[in-house]
Design an enzyme around this catalytic site. Structure first.
Site, mmCIF file in Angstrom:
data_model
loop_
_atom_site.group_PDB
_atom_site.id
_atom_site.type_symbol
_atom_site.label_atom_id
_atom_site.label_comp_id
_atom_site.label_asym_id
_atom_site.label_seq_id
_atom_site.Cartn_x
_atom_site.Cartn_y
_atom_site.Cartn_z
ATOM 1 N N GLU A 178 0.843 -1.202 0.000
ATOM 2 C CA GLU A 178 0.000 0.000 0.000
ATOM 3 C C GLU A 178 0.879 1.253 0.000
ATOM 4 O OE1 GLU A 178 -2.393 1.587 -0.784
ATOM 5 O OE2 GLU A 178 -4.026 1.530 0.673
ATOM 6 N N ASP A 179 0.313 2.351 -0.443
ATOM 7 C CA ASP A 179 1.084 3.598 -0.471
ATOM 8 C C ASP A 179 1.294 4.183 0.922
ATOM 9 O OD1 ASP A 179 -1.614 4.245 -0.199
ATOM 10 O OD2 ASP A 179 -1.693 5.605 -1.914
ATOM 11 N N ASP A 205 -2.732 5.719 6.982
ATOM 12 C CA ASP A 205 -3.148 7.003 7.529
ATOM 13 C C ASP A 205 -3.986 6.715 8.785
ATOM 14 O OD1 ASP A 205 -3.477 9.804 7.495
ATOM 15 O OD2 ASP A 205 -5.303 9.668 6.314
ATOM 16 N N ARG A 250 -0.140 11.628 -8.954
ATOM 17 C CA ARG A 250 0.336 10.270 -8.660
ATOM 18 C C ARG A 250 1.664 9.995 -9.365
ATOM 19 N NH1 ARG A 250 -3.813 7.318 -6.314
ATOM 20 N NH2 ARG A 250 -5.907 7.752 -7.056
ATOM 21 N N PHE A 294 -0.526 16.666 4.058
ATOM 22 C CA PHE A 294 -1.141 16.015 2.906
ATOM 23 C C PHE A 294 -0.077 15.818 1.827
ATOM 24 C CE2 PHE A 294 -3.644 15.040 -0.723
ATOM 25 C CZ PHE A 294 -4.564 14.161 -0.180
HETATM 26 P P1 IMP Z 1 -6.684 5.215 5.795
HETATM 27 O O1 IMP Z 1 -7.823 4.246 5.683
HETATM 28 O O2 IMP Z 1 -7.105 6.479 6.468
HETATM 29 O O3 IMP Z 1 -5.442 4.626 6.415
HETATM 30 O O4 IMP Z 1 -6.410 5.736 4.352
HETATM 31 C C1 IMP Z 1 -5.496 5.204 3.522
HETATM 32 C C2 IMP Z 1 -5.673 5.803 2.154
HETATM 33 O O5 IMP Z 1 -5.923 7.196 2.232
HETATM 34 C C3 IMP Z 1 -4.410 5.652 1.353
HETATM 35 O O6 IMP Z 1 -4.404 4.452 0.642
HETATM 36 C C4 IMP Z 1 -4.439 6.866 0.460
HETATM 37 O O7 IMP Z 1 -5.152 6.558 -0.710
HETATM 38 C C5 IMP Z 1 -5.216 7.898 1.242
HETATM 39 N N1 IMP Z 1 -4.328 8.888 1.891
HETATM 40 C C6 IMP Z 1 -4.008 8.974 3.197
HETATM 41 N N2 IMP Z 1 -3.173 9.985 3.440
HETATM 42 C C7 IMP Z 1 -2.940 10.564 2.245
HETATM 43 C C8 IMP Z 1 -2.106 11.682 1.832
HETATM 44 O O8 IMP Z 1 -1.402 12.353 2.590
HETATM 45 N N3 IMP Z 1 -2.141 11.968 0.497
HETATM 46 C C9 IMP Z 1 -2.877 11.261 -0.401
HETATM 47 N N4 IMP Z 1 -3.650 10.214 -0.056
HETATM 48 C C10 IMP Z 1 -3.678 9.876 1.258
HETATM 49 MG MG MG Z 2 -4.721 4.199 -1.557
#
Ligand code: IMP
Ligand code: MG
Length: 178
Positions: free
Chosen positions: A97-98, A101, A163, A150
């Site tokens: 995963e990228d 968060d 991206r 962000f």
């Molecule tokens: P989570 O469920 O909140 O952990 O969200 C994860 C997803 O939110 C990641 O796979 C990203 O697609 C998106 N995301 C979270 N933080 C960022 C950021 O700083 N920039 C862009 N996308 C983000």
């Molecule tokens: Mg994502």
């Protein structure tokens, strides 16, 4: 709204770290086959770079989930847009995963995949934003710990843009700069 991007992690630094993670995976999975399961779209870029440096036999698959919409905050609801194109049963799976968060997307995904009885299931994330965590997720491999900003680039988007940037940058909005 005009946007500006401040570089936080240069491409060379990212690729050097990707190599270190790949080396660690190669060592830990020696003599076994693995499945890299990239999470679209953000995880695709990291999945490709990582896979190029993997020397154990590897299958590569993708699945697509959404948790963000086009905004800046997680909705909490995870939608499966397209399920894994690999059968994970009995396989050594590494989810790629990228960013972690809030942790909601990965918690949902890992629970779902665990029910399919993989031989093992690990998580590899390029970035980790620990300050934002709402649900605890343990990542087995993390590229970089990042601050609560962000971020865009290397797969991360803002409204589907940026991206393709080869580096990780902080997205600055007009009000951040004035
Ligand atoms: P989570 O469920 O909140 O952990 O969200 C994860 C997803 O939110 C990641 O796979 C990203 O697609 C998106 N995301 C979270 N933080 C960022 C950021 O700083 N920039 C862009 N996308 C983000
Ligand atoms: Mg994502």
């Amino acid at each position: 709204m005009s946007e500006e991007i401040k570089v936080l992690i240069e491409e060379e630094e990212i690729l050097a770290r990707v190599k270190e993670i790949a080396d660690q995976i190669n060592k830990e999975y020696e003599g076994r086959e693995i499945c890299l399961l990239g999470i679209l779209k953000g995880g695709a870029f990291f999945t490709c770079e990582l896979s190029k440096r993997i020397t154990v036999p590897v299958r590569i698959g993708f699945m697509s989930v959404s948790s963000y919409g086009d905004g800046l905050t997680s909705s909490g609801a995870v939608t499966i847009n397209s399920d894994a194109d690999l059968d994970v049963k009995g396989k050594h799976v590494i989810v790629v995963e990228d960013i972690i968060d809030t942790g909601r997307t990965l918690t949902f995904l890992l629970n779902m995949l665990a029910k399919r009885n993989p031989a093992s299931l690990k998580l590899c994330a390029l970035l980790n934003k620990p300050e934002r965590r709402a649900v605890e997720v343990a990542a087995d491999y993390v590229g970089f710990e990042v601050p609560d900003k962000f971020l865009v680039g290397f797969g991360l988007d803002y409204a589907q843009k940026y991206r393709n940037l080869p580096y990780i940058g902080e997205l600055l909005f007009e009000e951040d700069r004035s």
